[in-house]
Design an enzyme around this catalytic site. Structure first.
Site, PDB file in Angstrom:
ATOM      1  N   LYS A 136       0.942  -1.183  -0.091  1.00 57.44           N
ATOM      2  CA  LYS A 136      -0.030  -0.006  -0.121  1.00 57.44           C
ATOM      3  C   LYS A 136       0.872   0.986   0.147  1.00 57.44           C
ATOM      4  O   LYS A 136       1.940   1.099   0.607  1.00 57.44           O
ATOM      5  CB  LYS A 136      -1.011  -0.063   1.155  1.00 57.44           C
ATOM      6  CG  LYS A 136      -2.212   0.877   1.035  1.00 57.44           C
ATOM      7  CD  LYS A 136      -3.416   0.351   0.480  1.00 57.44           C
ATOM      8  CE  LYS A 136      -4.238   1.107   0.158  1.00 57.44           C
ATOM      9  NZ  LYS A 136      -5.566   0.396  -0.439  1.00 57.44           N
TER      10      LYS A 136
ATOM     11  N   ASP B 290      -6.898   4.199  -4.483  1.00 58.01           N
ATOM     12  CA  ASP B 290      -7.721   4.161  -3.229  1.00 58.01           C
ATOM     13  C   ASP B 290      -8.307   5.483  -3.097  1.00 58.01           C
ATOM     14  O   ASP B 290      -8.438   6.221  -3.975  1.00 58.01           O
ATOM     15  CB  ASP B 290      -6.654   3.512  -2.329  1.00 58.01           C
ATOM     16  CG  ASP B 290      -7.474   3.458  -1.013  1.00 58.01           C
ATOM     17  OD1 ASP B 290      -7.830   2.174  -0.945  1.00 58.01           O
ATOM     18  OD2 ASP B 290      -7.456   4.017  -0.153  1.00 58.01           O
TER      19      ASP B 290
HETATM   20  P1  NDP Z   1     -12.953   7.822  -3.187  1.00 58.33           P
HETATM   21  O1  NDP Z   1     -11.833   8.683  -2.862  1.00 58.33           O
HETATM   22  O2  NDP Z   1     -13.419   7.638  -4.487  1.00 58.33           O
HETATM   23  O3  NDP Z   1     -14.152   8.083  -2.264  1.00 58.33           O
HETATM   24  C1  NDP Z   1     -13.817   8.222  -0.879  1.00 58.33           C
HETATM   25  C2  NDP Z   1     -15.356   8.752  -0.223  1.00 58.33           C
HETATM   26  O4  NDP Z   1     -15.209   8.539   1.258  1.00 58.33           O
HETATM   27  C3  NDP Z   1     -15.759  10.139  -0.468  1.00 58.33           C
HETATM   28  O5  NDP Z   1     -16.957  10.276  -0.399  1.00 58.33           O
HETATM   29  C4  NDP Z   1     -15.114  10.891   0.935  1.00 58.33           C
HETATM   30  O6  NDP Z   1     -15.765  11.864   1.151  1.00 58.33           O
HETATM   31  C5  NDP Z   1     -15.448   9.841   1.841  1.00 58.33           C
HETATM   32  N1  NDP Z   1     -14.376   9.671   2.924  1.00 58.33           N
HETATM   33  C6  NDP Z   1     -13.042   9.728   2.680  1.00 58.33           C
HETATM   34  N2  NDP Z   1     -12.512  10.190   3.862  1.00 58.33           N
HETATM   35  C7  NDP Z   1     -13.311  10.404   4.744  1.00 58.33           C
HETATM   36  C8  NDP Z   1     -13.323  10.691   6.256  1.00 58.33           C
HETATM   37  N3  NDP Z   1     -12.108  10.647   7.005  1.00 58.33           N
HETATM   38  N4  NDP Z   1     -14.656  11.081   6.684  1.00 58.33           N
HETATM   39  C9  NDP Z   1     -15.545  11.062   6.123  1.00 58.33           C
HETATM   40  N5  NDP Z   1     -15.802  10.462   4.772  1.00 58.33           N
HETATM   41  C10 NDP Z   1     -14.715  10.343   4.230  1.00 58.33           C
HETATM   42  O7  NDP Z   1     -12.404   6.430  -2.613  1.00 58.33           O
HETATM   43  P2  NDP Z   1     -12.710   4.949  -2.715  1.00 58.33           P
HETATM   44  O8  NDP Z   1     -14.297   5.032  -3.038  1.00 58.33           O
HETATM   45  O9  NDP Z   1     -11.856   4.144  -3.774  1.00 58.33           O
HETATM   46  O10 NDP Z   1     -12.513   4.381  -1.213  1.00 58.33           O
HETATM   47  C11 NDP Z   1     -13.710   4.310  -0.181  1.00 58.33           C
HETATM   48  C12 NDP Z   1     -13.029   3.138   0.769  1.00 58.33           C
HETATM   49  O11 NDP Z   1     -13.221   1.889   0.032  1.00 58.33           O
HETATM   50  C13 NDP Z   1     -11.738   3.319   1.513  1.00 58.33           C
HETATM   51  O12 NDP Z   1     -11.818   2.745   2.708  1.00 58.33           O
HETATM   52  C14 NDP Z   1     -10.807   2.466   0.499  1.00 58.33           C
HETATM   53  O13 NDP Z   1      -9.613   1.896   1.234  1.00 58.33           O
HETATM   54  C15 NDP Z   1     -11.863   1.089   0.277  1.00 58.33           C
HETATM   55  N6  NDP Z   1     -11.425   0.329  -0.949  1.00 58.33           N
HETATM   56  C16 NDP Z   1     -11.316   1.076  -2.044  1.00 58.33           C
HETATM   57  C17 NDP Z   1     -10.920   0.306  -3.193  1.00 58.33           C
HETATM   58  C18 NDP Z   1     -11.011   0.729  -4.694  1.00 58.33           C
HETATM   59  O14 NDP Z   1     -10.794   0.095  -5.570  1.00 58.33           O
HETATM   60  N7  NDP Z   1     -11.123   1.816  -4.827  1.00 58.33           N
HETATM   61  C19 NDP Z   1     -10.814  -1.267  -3.236  1.00 58.33           C
HETATM   62  C20 NDP Z   1     -11.022  -1.783  -1.799  1.00 58.33           C
HETATM   63  C21 NDP Z   1     -11.326  -1.096  -0.632  1.00 58.33           C
HETATM   64  P3  NDP Z   1     -14.917  13.467   0.565  1.00 58.33           P
HETATM   65  O15 NDP Z   1     -14.972  13.342  -0.798  1.00 58.33           O
HETATM   66  O16 NDP Z   1     -15.563  14.521   1.433  1.00 58.33           O
HETATM   67  O17 NDP Z   1     -13.522  13.056   1.326  1.00 58.33           O
HETATM   68  O1  2IT Z   2      -7.694  -1.591  -0.795  1.00 55.31           O
HETATM   69  C1  2IT Z   2      -7.952  -2.096  -1.983  1.00 55.31           C
HETATM   70  O2  2IT Z   2      -8.026  -3.296  -1.863  1.00 55.31           O
HETATM   71  C2  2IT Z   2      -7.597  -1.319  -3.069  1.00 55.31           C
HETATM   72  N1  2IT Z   2      -7.686   0.100  -2.911  1.00 55.31           N
HETATM   73  C3  2IT Z   2      -7.494  -1.693  -4.465  1.00 55.31           C
HETATM   74  C4  2IT Z   2      -6.045  -2.223  -4.572  1.00 55.31           C
HETATM   75  C5  2IT Z   2      -5.772  -2.861  -5.940  1.00 55.31           C
HETATM   76  O3  2IT Z   2      -4.404  -3.060  -5.958  1.00 55.31           O
HETATM   77  O4  2IT Z   2      -6.563  -2.829  -7.134  1.00 55.31           O
END
Ligand code: NDP
Ligand code: 2IT
Length: 450
Positions: A130, A170
């Site tokens: 990561k 992420d």
């Molecule tokens: P994005 O940046 O696309 O979206 C994040 C969302 O979460 C936004 O709506 C953001 O709001 C909100 N957010 C982030 N930080 C905070 C905080 N501290 N408090 C409140 N709201 C918050 O990220 P993703 O959708 O990609 O990721 C969301 C989650 O999923 C994370 O935990 C990530 O690790 C996990 N994840 C992502 C994967 C991926 O493929 N993208 C895979 C597996 C897990 P704002 O815009 O106001 O900050």
């Molecule tokens: O938390 C996660 O699994 C991710 N943000 C996706 C990682 C990846 O390599 O696609």
């Protein structure tokens, strides 16, 4: 017997805390895994004797670097960049990059630690890593994001490669950032390779990668419901976040007949009791991915309620999908969810539930799918992107979606295999932790002391 395990857990955690002071999220993630694993390891002494858990909690390598860049006013900015290369026993390091002002070593180590087990659960050959930066993309121009990203890659490029370490997105890192990162890597190395996943589809990206985490998390909820002869059809669903994961969770839940009534961002949540249908989702995607606006604008547009500074767990639902960030559901929230009749929690985010919240779910015996199982669809399709890049061909949407769906079913099976209690209750926490551990542990033993 429980006392013996408690003592071992306390001793183990005391060492982790002493060695990694002030890395609270890392302690939390390791504690949750160790709690599941210590009884299993005691039953299987080869893992204890090879000190596998102790070795897994120590990153193979940590890279920390300076990221200087010039903002639009011509002022010098300095951020910090990281890459945690956690474990390469079963494949190249694999995991996302997070750009968010809260990013620090402890948060990235928790994410990298979870990633090792998650990637193992996908059945694909990927190690865990990561990375990211304390850079805040909010309010920055495209030009500033590009400048920062190019500077970030100007150091990261020497540590990664398609067979070494393959980053992805992420929080704060989506298609735009992956594009800039890829362009800079290609320029510095003079090679076009699958060094990142989540690429655009014209330049090596896989179809369904943007959808994969949200879809996968929904498929996992559906698999859990199946164990009770139930489904998502007709269910009321609360979702937090409004980014990549949340958006595609909304899409898939709606396709499967559920009704999503909430979305959030760091400023608050919206409650739309009529449900977020396909048209409203289109509006949301434009608002968040192009306009980069705030969730309140959704409430203004559709005349529904905006709860400033609040989280959606006070809303009555059958199913909750936390898709924003770590520790966004605390013990109080979990009690409220359960008291209001929620009986399924499938985590799109990483570690969104605090230890107190998890205790509430397990005590109430609801269907609780922890992030490392429920959100593994994203990295699974990243693995499929790597395969397609190696073969230099691309699969159709249908092919990739079918593979993703099968992987989520397989992960569910693994959780059942390792997590079923004597009374038939499926403890998905134990299932995911033990199921993810075995393959990595066996590979580490086979490869000797490395
Ligand atoms: P994005 O940046 O696309 O979206 C994040 C969302 O979460 C936004 O709506 C953001 O709001 C909100 N957010 C982030 N930080 C905070 C905080 N501290 N408090 C409140 N709201 C918050 O990220 P993703 O959708 O990609 O990721 C969301 C989650 O999923 C994370 O935990 C990530 O690790 C996990 N994840 C992502 C994967 C991926 O493929 N993208 C895979 C597996 C897990 P704002 O815009 O106001 O900050
Ligand atoms: O938390 C996660 O699994 C991710 N943000 C996706 C990682 C990846 O390599 O696609």
């Amino acid at each position: 017997m429980a006392n013996v395990f408690d003592q071992k857990l306390n001793d183990f955690m005391a060492k982790i805390i002493a060695k990694n002071p002030s890395e609270m999220e890392f302690h939390q993630a390791v504690h949750e895994v160790a709690e599941s694993l210590i009884p299993f390891i005691e039953e299987n002494p080869k893992y204890r004797d090879a000190k596998i858990l102790e070795r897994m909690a120590e990153p193979e390598r940590v890279i920390i670097f300076r990221v200087p860049w010039l903002d639009d006013k011509g002022e010098v900015q300095v951020n910090r960049g990281f890459r945690i290369e956690m474990n390469s026993a079963i494949g190249p390091y694999k995991g996302g990059l997070r750009f968010h002002p809260t990013v620090n070593l402890g948060i990235l180590k928790f994410l990298a630690f979870e990633q090792v087990l998650k990637n193992s659960l996908t059945t694909l050959p990927m190690g865990g890593g990561k990375g990211g930066s304390d850079f805040d993309p909010k309010g920055k121009s495209d030009n500033e994001v590009m400048k920062f990203t190019q500077s970030f890659m100007s150091e990261l490029f020497r540590h990664i490669g398609p067979d070494t370490d393959v980053p992805a997105g992420d929080i704060g890192v989506g298609g735009r950032e992956i594009g800039f990162l890829f362009g800079q890597y290609k320029r510095l190395r003079n090679e076009f390779t699958g060094v990142l996943t989540g690429k655009g589809r014209e330049w090596g990206g896989s179809l369904i990668r943007p959808e994969a985490t949200g879809y996968g998390c929904t498929y996992f909820a559906e698999e859990m419901l199946k164990t009770r002869n139930d489904s998502l059809k007709g269910k009321v669903v609360t979702v937090s976040g409004s980014g990549n994961v949340a958006q595609y969770a909304v899409e898939k839940v709606t396709q499967l007949g559920g009704k999503v009534v909430t979305l959030s961002d760091s400023s608050g949540f919206i409650y739309d009791p009529k449900g977020i249908d396909a048209d409203k989702l289109d509006y949301l995607m434009n608002l968040k991915n192009i306009k980069r606006g705030r969730i309140k604008e959704y409430a203004d547009k559709y005349g529904c309620e905006f709860y400033e500074g609040k989280r959606p767990w006070m809303i009555k639902c059958d199913v909750a999908l936390p898709c924003a960030t770590q520790n966004e559901v605390n013990e109080e929230d979990a009690k409220m969810l359960v008291a209001n009749g929620c009986y399924v929690v499938s985590e799109g985010a990483n570690m969104p539930s605090t230890p107190g919240a998890i205790e509430v779910y397990l005590k109430a015996k609801i269907l609780y799918g922890p992030g490392k199982a429920a959100n593994a669809g994203g990295v699974a399709v990243s693995g499929l992107e790597m395969t397609q890049n190696s073969m230099r061909l691309s699969w159709t949407r249908e092919e990739v979606d079918a593979k993703l769906h099968q992987i989520m079913r397989d992960i569910h099976e693994t959780c059942v295999k390792y997590g079923k209690d004597a009374d038939g209750f499926i403890n998905y926490v134990n299932g995911a932790n033990i199921g993810g551990f075995v393959k990595v542990a066996d590979a580490m033993i086979a490869q000797g002391l490395v």
